[in-house]
Design a protein around this motif. Structure first.
Motif, mmCIF file in Angstrom:
data_model
loop_
_atom_site.group_PDB
_atom_site.id
_atom_site.type_symbol
_atom_site.label_atom_id
_atom_site.label_comp_id
_atom_site.label_asym_id
_atom_site.label_seq_id
_atom_site.Cartn_x
_atom_site.Cartn_y
_atom_site.Cartn_z
ATOM 1 N N ASP B 77 -3.647 -6.047 -25.320
ATOM 2 C CA ASP B 77 -2.466 -6.801 -25.744
ATOM 3 C C ASP B 77 -1.459 -5.897 -26.452
ATOM 4 O OD1 ASP B 77 -3.503 -9.104 -24.738
ATOM 5 O OD2 ASP B 77 -4.223 -9.883 -26.658
ATOM 6 N N PHE B 84 1.872 -7.713 -25.107
ATOM 7 C CA PHE B 84 2.962 -8.437 -25.760
ATOM 8 C C PHE B 84 2.882 -8.285 -27.268
ATOM 9 C CE2 PHE B 84 0.674 -12.050 -27.502
ATOM 10 C CZ PHE B 84 -0.504 -11.984 -26.783
ATOM 11 N N PRO B 87 5.270 -4.936 -28.798
ATOM 12 C CA PRO B 87 6.671 -5.143 -29.182
ATOM 13 C C PRO B 87 6.817 -5.967 -30.458
ATOM 14 C CG PRO B 87 6.357 -5.582 -26.844
ATOM 15 C CD PRO B 87 5.000 -5.323 -27.408
ATOM 16 N N ILE B 88 5.923 -6.963 -30.617
ATOM 17 C CA ILE B 88 5.989 -7.808 -31.820
ATOM 18 C C ILE B 88 5.677 -6.978 -33.043
ATOM 19 C CG2 ILE B 88 4.932 -9.775 -32.961
ATOM 20 C CD1 ILE B 88 5.257 -11.138 -30.593
ATOM 21 N N ARG B 91 8.653 -5.044 -33.928
ATOM 22 C CA ARG B 91 9.630 -5.945 -34.535
ATOM 23 C C ARG B 91 9.263 -6.189 -36.004
ATOM 24 N NH1 ARG B 91 9.215 -11.467 -31.919
ATOM 25 N NH2 ARG B 91 10.277 -10.584 -30.123
ATOM 26 N N ALA B 260 9.284 -13.938 -33.858
ATOM 27 C CA ALA B 260 7.868 -13.993 -34.241
ATOM 28 C C ALA B 260 7.405 -12.634 -34.752
ATOM 29 C CB ALA B 260 7.024 -14.428 -33.054
ATOM 30 N N VAL B 265 1.397 -14.199 -34.681
ATOM 31 C CA VAL B 265 0.459 -14.052 -33.565
ATOM 32 C C VAL B 265 -0.965 -14.318 -34.055
ATOM 33 C CG1 VAL B 265 -0.492 -12.462 -31.860
ATOM 34 C CG2 VAL B 265 1.937 -12.411 -32.379
#
Lengths: 422, 309
Positions: B77, B84, B87-88, B91, B260, B265
């Motif tokens: 992940d 995904f 990238p989170i 961020r 987010a 998450v």
């Protein structure tokens, strides 16, 4: 109209967690959640040892399931007297039953009724598996009944105590998820549609070519939300693309839905929350995927001076959209099985049900619960009769049902991607 | 001196030693029961399996039997084609970095003022700084939701002042709102730590600097700032670490996938039984990542205390 508990539950409701929430704002910290999960991992606690490794049956309308009965987990005998000086313990979703109904039941059967609430089904199951609680009545979703039966956490029902089942719609007297209603009686029913603010949104989903695509409208950027529920969220992604098997195991279809949703995230800076019942009335969002019961209760959340008529709720008139229901069950390690049976019977009486719906918003599948009755009794504003769930919708409706563990994990993963926007 | 009294003193000393060591006991117990045990549980779940019927995590208590499956899944992940979380994560780091810098820019002058110029009103200012803690974080965030709404006071004030012509949809998933929310939520901690550090600086050092011909600005630059470096480091760490794991601010002030953070998450995973062991694995990886600034802090602190002697 009685005071609705979701008012005042939290200021404007933005944090409060709707009953079907996945992300619980007020819920415990991550660590506590993990701990709870840990403490509950023993499956022995709740009255039976689980040795089955065989996969559970997956009930479908065209493939109904009769759950096994176990000698070690019998129903109670006929003709027993209700327990004396008892406290009936009910384990239910937050704000999902009228307290007046509980009080009246206590008066009628000379007992106390104690209500304990939960926010998510996972949280509730974790608590029950710990075996430390002696609740009598539990309100599970349809998709976990198999687990509850296999682990002998719920008892089979003795039908002689529940004559009111004849008031239920015929489909619920022999539901596909529990043939011969051996373990469950129906509780609430709902549809999942789209709510919108007629005073801000000029389009009308009823006049739209593909109403499921209603949220895909960049004009209302920042004002559009989907429900925070993997199945509902992915469901609208599928329906937008004309996929009506909401339990599809086709990876391509799941991918199509996921891609549409990721596109939606960027197109309108999508919101994901379960505050449909408060954020549409307050105007925080203008288009929100919504549960019928939440919109039926919307009139309790309107700001002063705004008429409830500005709210619309769309569900396909063809009836081909997501429908669902919750059930009531009796827990095997409860101390008051007779009262529990009487309680299930009580809730399936039309007058009691109407009293309950007036508080809940969520309907019950009883003959006599009609749009006319609901409007006439002031339970529902005439502009929101589209939130009424009709018996016919359970013939045409689409159900989000239990998936195999592997497929379920794929759905969860897809939804996690959508709710992370990447 | 008699033998007896010498023995008596020795006994006293030993007793004293145990008494003093005993003061550490509550802290040690606290650490064991509220950190080490829960953390072991998290590890056991991350290294565990899923129950076949309930799809709920089944912890494995024996470390020798831990499986790496959840860590592998989390790794995929984080990096790779279907990743995904990566990238989170980036961020999150950006949000926290911007929020930390903003916090410092606001907190340092505030702490400096209280430490140097508040005089007799020092206590009053400190009480005012702690005042936000009298109201729970959740309630304060709810208040912000009210203030930031399209028809809320902030938009009305900005409209009245003519600064904007259209109400701003602050709660519509804006990174700026999240960052300001983080700053607002954690800045009192930073101010208090900075105040403690600045207040401790020996005034005579500043006077010495002035005597040696430095002007105010250069005194600050050459004396005050270097002496408060340790406080800055501590304060930034104390605020940045919880910011990285924060999910609540986001949930309250945005709710949009586009903002987010990693905490969201993990929170999502922990709220779904079948994903909990992956959530546990991700938490462990996050902790390992956060150990890096932690270790840097420990090294810096040791160096600073060596320099002080």
């Amino acid at each position: 109209m009685v005071f609705h508990p979701r008012e005042g539950r939290s200021g404007d409701g933005s944090t409060s967690v709707s009953r079907r929430a996945f992300l619980t704002g007020a819920a415990a910290t991550g660590l506590a959640a993990t701990l709870a999960a840990c403490g509950s991992s023993s499956t022995k606690g709740a009255g039976g040892t689980t040795t089955t490794t065989q996969p559970l049956a997956l009930p479908r309308p065209n493939d109904p399931v009769t759950w096994p009965l176990y000698q070690s987990n019998p129903a109670i005998a006929d003709g027993l007297q209700p327990e004396k000086n008892a406290t009936l313990k009910l384990f239910n979703w937050v704000a999902y039953i009228n307290p007046k109904v509980l009080k009246d039941f206590g008066k009628k059967y000379n007992c106390k009724v104690e209500l304990t609430t939960f926010n998510t089904m996972d949280e509730a199951l974790a608590k029950l598996r710990s075996g430390q609680f002696e609740f009598d009545v539990f309100v599970p979703t349809v998709d976990v009944i198999g687990q509850l039966v296999a682990s002998k956490m719920i008892s089979p029902l003795n039908h002689s105590y529940i004559p009111n089942i004849t008031q239920a719609w015929s489909a619920f007297q022999n539901p596909f998820y529990d043939q011969s209603w051996q373990y469950t009686v129906p509780y609430t029913i709902f549809t999942t549609g789209i709510a919108w603010r007629k005073d801000h949104v000029t389009e009308d989903p009823y006049a739209s070519a593909n109403p499921w695509a209603f949220p895909w409208n960049a004009k209302y950027k920042g004002k559009i939300a989907l429900l925070d529920d993997a199945r509902e969220g992915l469901g609208i992604g599928m329906l937008k693309n004309g996929i009506t098997d909401l339990n599809t195991s086709d990876p391509a279809q799941l991918q199509t839905a996921t891609n549409s949703l990721l596109e939606l995230v960027k197109l309108v800076n999508l919101h994901i929350d379960n505050n449909d019942y408060s954020s549409i009335p307050s105007g925080q969002t203008w288009i929100h995927q919504a549960w019928s019961g939440d919109m039926a209760a919307a009139q309790n959340y309107m700001p002063k001076g705004t008429s409830v008529d500005v709210i619309g709720y769309w569900f396909p008139p063809s009836g081909i959209g997501p429908v669902g229901n919750d059930t009531m069950t009796i827990l095997a390690n409860g101390k008051n099985p007779v009262l529990a049976h009487l309680f299930l019977n009580y809730l399936n009486d039309l007058n009691i049900a109407l009293e309950n719906i007036s508080f809940n918003g969520y309907m019950q599948p009883l003959t006599g619960v009609t749009p006319e009755v609901l409007v006439q009794q002031g339970i529902l504003p005439p502009s929101l009769t589209s939130t009424v769930v009709l018996e016919s919708m359970f013939a045409t409706g689409l159900r989000e049902l239990e998936l195999s563990p592997a497929l379920g994990a794929q759905y969860q993963q897809a939804w996690l991607r959508v709710s992370s926007g990447v | 001196m008699s033998v007896e009294s010498r023995q008596g003193r020795w006994a006293d000393r030993m007793q004293g030693r145990w008494v003093w060591a005993g003061f550490a006991l509550p802290g040690i117990l606290w650490l064991i029961f509220l950190f080490i045990v829960p953390f072991y549980v998290v590890l056991s779940i991350a290294g565990g399996e899923l129950n076949a019927i309930f799809q709920s995590p089944e912890p494995i208590w024996n470390p020798l039997q831990w499986t790496g499956a959840n860590f592998v899944a989390v790794f995929h992940d984080l990096v790779g084609q279907t990743a995904f979380v990566g990238p989170i994560f980036l961020r999150t780091v950006v949000y926290v970095a911007v929020a930390s810098v903003l916090s410092l820019l606001i907190a340092y002058p505030a702490a400096y003022f209280v430490a140097r110029y508040a005089g007799r009103r020092k206590v009053l200012f400190l009480v005012l700084l702690i005042a936000p803690f009298w109201v729970s974080y959740m309630m304060r965030m709810l208040a912000w939701i009210g203030l930031l709404q399209t028809s809320g006071y902030i938009n009305r004030a900005l409209l009245d002042l003519g600064l904007i012509s259209q109400p701003v949809n602050w709660l519509g998933g804006k990174p700026m709102t999240i960052i300001l929310g983080l700053v607002y939520g954690y800045i009192p901690y930073l101010i208090l730590v900075l105040y403690a550090g600045l207040d401790r600086i020996d005034q005579r050092l500043l006077e010495a600097g002035r005597d040696l011909g430095l002007n105010r600005a250069r005194t600050f630059w050459r004396v005050t700032l270097p002496l408060s470096r340790q406080a800055i480091l501590t304060g930034m760490l104390i605020t940045a670490l919880p910011m990285v794991g924060d999910y609540f601010t986001n949930q309250m002030l945005s709710g949009a996938p586009s903002t987010a953070m990693i905490g969201n998450v993990i929170n999502s995973q922990l709220n779904t039984a079948s994903q909990q062991s992956k959530g546990a694995a991700l938490s462990v990886l996050l902790l390992v990542f956060l150990l890096v600034p932690m270790l840097y802090y420990v090294v810096q602190t040791q160096r600073a205390s060596r320099e002080a002697y």
